[in-house]
Design a protein around this motif. Sequence first.
Motif, mmCIF file in Angstrom:
data_model
loop_
_atom_site.group_PDB
_atom_site.id
_atom_site.type_symbol
_atom_site.label_atom_id
_atom_site.label_comp_id
_atom_site.label_asym_id
_atom_site.label_seq_id
_atom_site.Cartn_x
_atom_site.Cartn_y
_atom_site.Cartn_z
ATOM 1 N N SER A 46 0.873 -1.182 0.000
ATOM 2 C CA SER A 46 0.000 0.000 0.000
ATOM 3 C C SER A 46 0.909 1.232 0.000
ATOM 4 O O SER A 46 2.126 1.129 0.054
ATOM 5 C CB SER A 46 -0.884 -0.022 1.238
ATOM 6 O OG SER A 46 -0.071 0.146 2.372
ATOM 7 N N ASP A 47 0.328 2.399 -0.046
ATOM 8 C CA ASP A 47 1.142 3.612 -0.180
ATOM 9 C C ASP A 47 1.516 4.242 1.156
ATOM 10 O O ASP A 47 1.739 5.439 1.238
ATOM 11 C CB ASP A 47 0.396 4.636 -1.049
ATOM 12 C CG ASP A 47 0.657 4.361 -2.514
ATOM 13 O OD1 ASP A 47 1.586 3.607 -2.802
ATOM 14 O OD2 ASP A 47 -0.077 4.915 -3.340
ATOM 15 N N ARG A 48 1.594 3.465 2.215
ATOM 16 C CA ARG A 48 1.939 4.073 3.517
ATOM 17 C C ARG A 48 3.461 4.021 3.709
ATOM 18 O O ARG A 48 4.003 3.062 4.233
ATOM 19 C CB ARG A 48 1.212 3.340 4.642
ATOM 20 C CG ARG A 48 -0.287 3.667 4.673
ATOM 21 C CD ARG A 48 -0.909 3.176 5.953
ATOM 22 N NE ARG A 48 -0.899 1.715 6.031
ATOM 23 C CZ ARG A 48 -1.871 0.953 5.516
ATOM 24 N NH1 ARG A 48 -2.891 1.506 4.902
ATOM 25 N NH2 ARG A 48 -1.814 -0.356 5.622
ATOM 26 N N CYS A 58 15.007 -2.960 -5.367
ATOM 27 C CA CYS A 58 13.735 -3.696 -5.389
ATOM 28 C C CYS A 58 14.049 -5.116 -5.873
ATOM 29 O O CYS A 58 14.316 -5.313 -7.069
ATOM 30 C CB CYS A 58 12.747 -3.043 -6.334
ATOM 31 S SG CYS A 58 12.365 -1.360 -5.866
ATOM 32 N N VAL A 59 14.033 -6.065 -4.944
ATOM 33 C CA VAL A 59 14.417 -7.430 -5.329
ATOM 34 C C VAL A 59 13.350 -8.460 -4.930
ATOM 35 O O VAL A 59 13.671 -9.594 -4.568
ATOM 36 C CB VAL A 59 15.809 -7.820 -4.741
ATOM 37 C CG1 VAL A 59 16.904 -6.991 -5.357
ATOM 38 C CG2 VAL A 59 15.847 -7.686 -3.233
ATOM 39 N N ALA A 99 5.601 -9.151 -10.747
ATOM 40 C CA ALA A 99 4.498 -8.176 -10.733
ATOM 41 C C ALA A 99 4.593 -7.309 -9.487
ATOM 42 O O ALA A 99 4.451 -6.079 -9.554
ATOM 43 C CB ALA A 99 3.171 -8.906 -10.786
ATOM 44 N N GLN A 100 4.863 -7.926 -8.343
ATOM 45 C CA GLN A 100 4.981 -7.166 -7.090
ATOM 46 C C GLN A 100 6.174 -6.222 -7.158
ATOM 47 O O GLN A 100 6.117 -5.089 -6.689
ATOM 48 C CB GLN A 100 5.166 -8.129 -5.906
ATOM 49 C CG GLN A 100 3.876 -8.831 -5.509
ATOM 50 C CD GLN A 100 4.081 -9.703 -4.282
ATOM 51 O OE1 GLN A 100 5.188 -10.093 -3.943
ATOM 52 N NE2 GLN A 100 2.973 -10.001 -3.605
ATOM 53 N N LEU A 116 5.967 -2.265 -6.723
ATOM 54 C CA LEU A 116 6.761 -1.593 -5.687
ATOM 55 C C LEU A 116 7.574 -0.446 -6.301
ATOM 56 O O LEU A 116 7.604 0.675 -5.771
ATOM 57 C CB LEU A 116 7.708 -2.615 -5.036
ATOM 58 C CG LEU A 116 8.771 -2.058 -4.111
ATOM 59 C CD1 LEU A 116 8.160 -1.539 -2.814
ATOM 60 C CD2 LEU A 116 9.808 -3.126 -3.772
ATOM 61 N N THR A 117 8.197 -0.712 -7.458
ATOM 62 C CA THR A 117 9.026 0.310 -8.124
ATOM 63 C C THR A 117 8.186 1.536 -8.483
ATOM 64 O O THR A 117 8.580 2.672 -8.214
ATOM 65 C CB THR A 117 9.671 -0.288 -9.406
ATOM 66 O OG1 THR A 117 10.337 -1.491 -9.045
ATOM 67 C CG2 THR A 117 10.655 0.664 -10.042
ATOM 68 N N ILE A 118 7.023 1.262 -9.051
ATOM 69 C CA ILE A 118 6.172 2.385 -9.478
ATOM 70 C C ILE A 118 5.661 3.163 -8.255
ATOM 71 O O ILE A 118 5.538 4.398 -8.285
ATOM 72 C CB ILE A 118 5.035 1.890 -10.411
ATOM 73 C CG1 ILE A 118 4.655 2.987 -11.389
ATOM 74 C CG2 ILE A 118 3.831 1.386 -9.676
ATOM 75 C CD1 ILE A 118 3.881 2.504 -12.589
ATOM 76 N N SER A 119 5.411 2.433 -7.151
ATOM 77 C CA SER A 119 4.950 3.105 -5.922
ATOM 78 C C SER A 119 6.036 4.036 -5.401
ATOM 79 O O SER A 119 5.777 5.191 -5.069
ATOM 80 C CB SER A 119 4.638 2.087 -4.813
ATOM 81 O OG SER A 119 3.727 1.163 -5.267
ATOM 82 N N LEU A 120 7.284 3.517 -5.347
ATOM 83 C CA LEU A 120 8.392 4.327 -4.822
ATOM 84 C C LEU A 120 8.642 5.540 -5.723
ATOM 85 O O LEU A 120 8.822 6.652 -5.239
ATOM 86 C CB LEU A 120 9.671 3.480 -4.726
ATOM 87 C CG LEU A 120 9.686 2.388 -3.664
ATOM 88 C CD1 LEU A 120 10.906 1.487 -3.836
ATOM 89 C CD2 LEU A 120 9.703 2.991 -2.261
ATOM 90 N N ARG A 121 8.624 5.311 -7.030
ATOM 91 C CA ARG A 121 8.900 6.417 -7.949
ATOM 92 C C ARG A 121 7.830 7.502 -7.867
ATOM 93 O O ARG A 121 8.122 8.695 -7.916
ATOM 94 C CB ARG A 121 9.015 5.868 -9.381
ATOM 95 C CG ARG A 121 9.221 6.867 -10.463
ATOM 96 C CD ARG A 121 10.445 7.771 -10.292
ATOM 97 N NE ARG A 121 11.696 7.035 -10.369
ATOM 98 C CZ ARG A 121 12.694 7.166 -9.499
ATOM 99 N NH1 ARG A 121 12.609 8.031 -8.493
ATOM 100 N NH2 ARG A 121 13.802 6.476 -9.616
ATOM 101 N N SER A 122 6.567 7.070 -7.752
ATOM 102 C CA SER A 122 5.493 8.066 -7.725
ATOM 103 C C SER A 122 5.580 8.941 -6.476
ATOM 104 O O SER A 122 5.193 10.101 -6.495
ATOM 105 C CB SER A 122 4.136 7.384 -7.820
ATOM 106 O OG SER A 122 3.966 6.567 -6.682
#
Lengths: 242, 521
Positions: A55-57, A74-75, A80-81, A85-91
């Motif tokens: 989640s985004d917390r 990110c390993v 898919a996860q 995760l990568t897209i969450s961190l980047r955003s």
Amino acid sequence: MKKKVVLIFGYNDYALEIAKNIRDTYENILIYSLNEEFDRAKNKTDFEVRGFDLSDRWDDIAEYVDFKNSIAFCVLEDSAQNIFLTISLRSLFSDLNIIALSNNKDTANKLQMAGANKVIPLVQTTAEIISEMMEKPIVKEVFHTILFEGGALKITQIEMNGTNPYLGHEIFELDWNIKYGIIPLSVIQEDEKNEFIYASKIKHNRVKEGDIFIIVGYERDIQEFEKVLGRRDDVNWRNWSR
Amino acid sequence: MGYFSRLIVDAAYFISTSDAYQRKKRFFYNVLENNRYSHKKYFDIFMMTLILLSVAILIAEVKHEVPLNIIFFNTYVISIIFFIEYILRLWISSSVSETLINKSENDIMLGREFSLLRAFFKVFKIKLHYMLSFRAMIDLLAILPFFHELRLLRIFVLFRVFKLFRYTTSFQIFVSVLSTKKFEFIILLMFASIVIFVSSILVYIMEANNPTSPVNTLFDALYWAIVTISTVGYGDVTAVTTQGRVVAMFVIVAGISVLAFTTSIVVSALSEKLDEIREMKTIEDIRKLKQFYIICGYENVAEAVAKKLKNSTKNIIVLDEDERRIEHAKRDGLVALNYDPGSVESYKKIGIDLSAQVKSVLCLRESDVENVYTTLTVRSINKEVNIVSLLMDDTNRNKLNFAGVNEILYPKGLVGMIAKELIGRPVAFEVIHALRNDYYGVNVEEIFIDERVSQNSIYVGKLGCARFRVVLLGIYKKEKKRFFFNPLDDMLLESGDYLLVVGNVVFIKDFDKYLHKKSVV
């Protein structure tokens, strides 16, 4: 106070190998384990392990991480996860340097699209090394020593200073191998594109202040070279694709 | 044992242990019978040429005057060559000395008196068994045109055509495929024979007394039955009576069935054996290869390795017990066999020399258990061959080492090392990565210094790297097992050295060619 931290997402052998290899360089290493694995992971290693979910917390991370100087790996084993995760961190953290692990070409493309600064294509790299073992065993041995083993031969990045006598010289005229015992492999000039010294399109380019040369040589020769021509530029993220 | 018998047995022992004799016999065996022997094909081509020449002369003789020397060549020279071949085949078909020795040892063991006569009778029986085989009979008949004066025997030249089958493996495969349906063919033959037999007698009974009918004898009736059942129907002999035509109708229907059944049996035999035939062909091709890599297991890493090695001069053979993965490998254009790489039987079937033909065995299954098993299998067959294996879990490293792997690659450890480089010297890492992958046309290559090049006493300073716009990164001295980075101009190149050269791929090739061509510096 915000700190320079290495964040490793995913508790697995990859994470532990990364942590083991960088523990001398980075003081603060945090391994984040997915919540469902956290109970199993927390007491099994010397490294600090924390739990997380997708989640985004990320408030706790935002509080103490100096994103500009920190790196996230990110390993997660599920591709898919890992992409999510990568897209969450980047955003959320545009300045964070993200290195992600991919198992195939498809995932590598998606990870780059998701905002990873660098993707380690595991299968391709493994294959590269195996085929090099077979076809060019000496090249493999020499590169492996230069890159991964602490031998006397080093590869490093040197930024040209304003006082060096080679400013204005054509790149293909450089005789550093004779004078300083070092061999330049490639150069990054103003346009920030990495070009090999031997590429015809740059052979008539001239050396300018601020050019970064990738050189190979023995440590003592590199130190001598540094004194005369420039300064070591150990970390450079500028030419990394985003 | 009598003196003479002892003399013969001693001679048998002498022959059986004589290296020179055995070497000669092995040579003739290889030339005549061993399909894996690389020079056998030349002998086969030579014999096939003789056969075709012989048939061509026979055809020419029918309507033209053939020069005497050609007839002499056809009658005597070719026949004598065939006769020598027949004798050699008879010689290598079995070992007389071994038969005599076995017989003598058996008799001694059982406390019986050794009888030379019985021993020779056994030898004769074995040789006769060979002489009566179909192939040997054809060989013998092909020699008969030697007796040219007996005109009838000239026709035996045609038997030489049958000899062609001996030299063509595809025909041998076809015969072996058809032989799998022997039972069906026998049933069909019996059915056709009964129909021919009954119909010819019926037609003879119904037609023979009719003066307008062309069927006058039992032979006419038999001829008519065969022509009709084969659905050829020349029309020179036909049934003219109503009863005879009724029989003809039955025979025609039976003929169509026989033809249809024959076709379906041949087709089903071929389709059932098609995969096997392809496999046999693949194995035959593999045996002819000089050097190749064996990839055991075709998963992700193996696929990527195969793609990288495809550009190499060496071939790649994939072994995997999983049919799906083998199909995948074949789709990727690789030579792949659905054999278990962990089974000794697989390597026996392929029949390759691991030391001489295989450059490396790559155990690339993503399972340590499978890789250890495959390594042990290969090691049990050959102690020398280089084995490289993937390691999935570091705790299994010792097991792979113990099994006999020469080089281990641990991808997870690699990730750790790459991570360290990426955060420390990202651009330097990228440069090496690009060099390894031939990006921008720039590459790093190993140039081997052979004895011929080293004879020219070349010093580093005289290599002319700058002229070819390549950079000499260093020299690897194999003798000293040491890499000399950026060597000095006065370093001498020695045989066995490797130059590590960086530069444009085309320039490196030019430099390599120049180095190997130049005579004196």
